[in-house]
Design a protein around this motif. Structure first.
Motif: not given
Ligand SMILES: *Cc1c(COP(=O)(O)O)cnc(C)c1O
Length: 364
Positions: A47-51, A160-165
């Motif tokens: 849900r957080y990642m939108g996957a 290394q990109t938890h939450g980067s958009t």
């Protein structure tokens, strides 16, 4: 003043009651693998990642190996990736029997130089693995376009990109599969090893769920040649707590990075692409006299690290592949000059003042 590169102790202090409760909950339940903490964490991460699907595994390295296996990559296949990265990306490629084909970096982003990818595509190329290094998102739209044109898959190394958009969409959700590492020092870090994959493809998701669990579809029935690589319940419980804080922590990192950029604008640092938000896993600057600078900073109590000092193509373990110094000049130049400064959400203003003051006096 003493400023270590990382202060996980401070993060624990801030979240102690929640973390302790989460661990106690698992211990009390006495159910340690493939239970409700993992199931809930996978739902929350997806849900957080939108996957559509998230699959927890034992490490980011295992996630990369499984991603390649799920896409059917093996002996004789080629995988395009940068040499300027943590070695796990290449370890995974070699592990499945495929050949890593390196591309030099763009020295402004430190990411794979998209304009040099097509020249490396052959009949054997199966996958491109961009690495969203340091928290910034690679030129993923251009990479997806190249992949589509040549009928290649894309695995995003989003360790290394938890939450980067990019354009509001999370890093790791553009390609066929995205992988994350929850190594303790990552923006979202476990209390040990852990990793995950995300995908929108149900067939791939089901295969990944088997691969991490002895290849079994049900207990003692093995459809795939899998392995034992589960994300255990204690780690999942810890990660569930931390995932709730991730956006706030990333926001704090962004404030610190913005301040570094403003106060140390004379030092070369990573270019973040337009329409993109970095989670600032690392804040990297360059010095021509790096060893000297690190020593001077250390004498002031400021710890710095290098990510990474030896390009993958020049690592001892790959001598047999026949690479030599000069093969990827921009990668090699970066490896000779880069230094990562302390950056974490728990860094105080006074500490950052101190780092900036000393860096300015050493470089101006
Ligand atoms: C941390 C990391 C990995 C590997 O993750 P582990 O969980 O340590 O196995 C892979 N790729 C990159 C870019 C990383 O930074």
């Amino acid at each position: 003043m003493k400023i270590p590169f990382l202060r996980l102790d401070r993060q624990y202090k801030e979240t102690k009651s929640e973390i302790d409760e989460a661990i106690r909950r698992v211990v009390k339940r006495q159910f340690f693998l493939m239970g409700e903490e993992l199931e809930k964490f996978e739902d929350e991460l997806a849900r957080y990642m939108g996957a559509k699907y998230a699959i927890g595994v034992n490490s980011g390295t295992d996630a990369l190996i499984f991603a390649l296996q799920a896409l059917g990559v093996g002996k004789g296949d080629e995988v395009i990736t940068p040499s300027h990265s943590f070695i796990a990306t290449t370890l995974a490629i070699v592990e499945v029997g495929a050949t890593p084909v390196f591309v030099d970096i763009n020295p402004e982003t430190y990411h794979i130089d998209v304009s040099k990818i097509e020249a490396k595509i052959t009949k054997r190329t199966k996958v491109i693995i961009p690495v969203h290094l340091y928290g910034a998102v690679s030129q993923i739209d251009a990479i997806m376009k190249i992949a589509k044109k040549h009928n290649l898959s894309v695995i995003e190394d989003a360790a290394q990109t938890h939450g980067s958009t990019f354009k509001g969409k999370k890093a790791g959700t553009f390609g066929d599969i995205g992988i994350y590492s929850f190594y303790p020092g990552k923006n979202l870090g476990a209390y040990g090893d852990a990793g995950a994959l995300v995908t929108n493809n149900e067939v791939i998701a089901n295969k990944l769920k088997k691969l991490r669990n002895y290849g079994q579809s049900q207990k003692y029935f093995h459809d795939e040649h899998g392995r034992n690589s589960r994300l255990d319940e204690i780690q999942a419980a810890v990660l569930r707590v931390k995932l709730k804080h991730l956006d706030a922590w990333n926001e704090k990192r962004n404030q610190i990075a913005t301040r570094y950029k403003k106060e140390l604008g004379h030092l070369k640092s990573q270019t973040i692409l337009p329409d993109s938000i970095s989670c600032y896993h690392l804040y990297v600057v360059e010095f021509s006299d790096r060893a000297e600078m690190q020593k001077k900073l250390a004498s002031k109590g400021i710890q710095t690290l290098i990510h990474y000092p030896v390009p993958i193509h020049l690592q001892k373990c790959y001598v047999g592949m026949g690479f030599k110094a000069g093969d990827f000049p921009l990668t090699e130049q970066a490896a000779d000059r880069i230094v990562s400064l302390p950056l974490y959400s728990e860094l105080t203003d006074a500490e950052q003042d101190y780092i900036i003051k000393h860096l300015r006096s050493l470089t101006q």
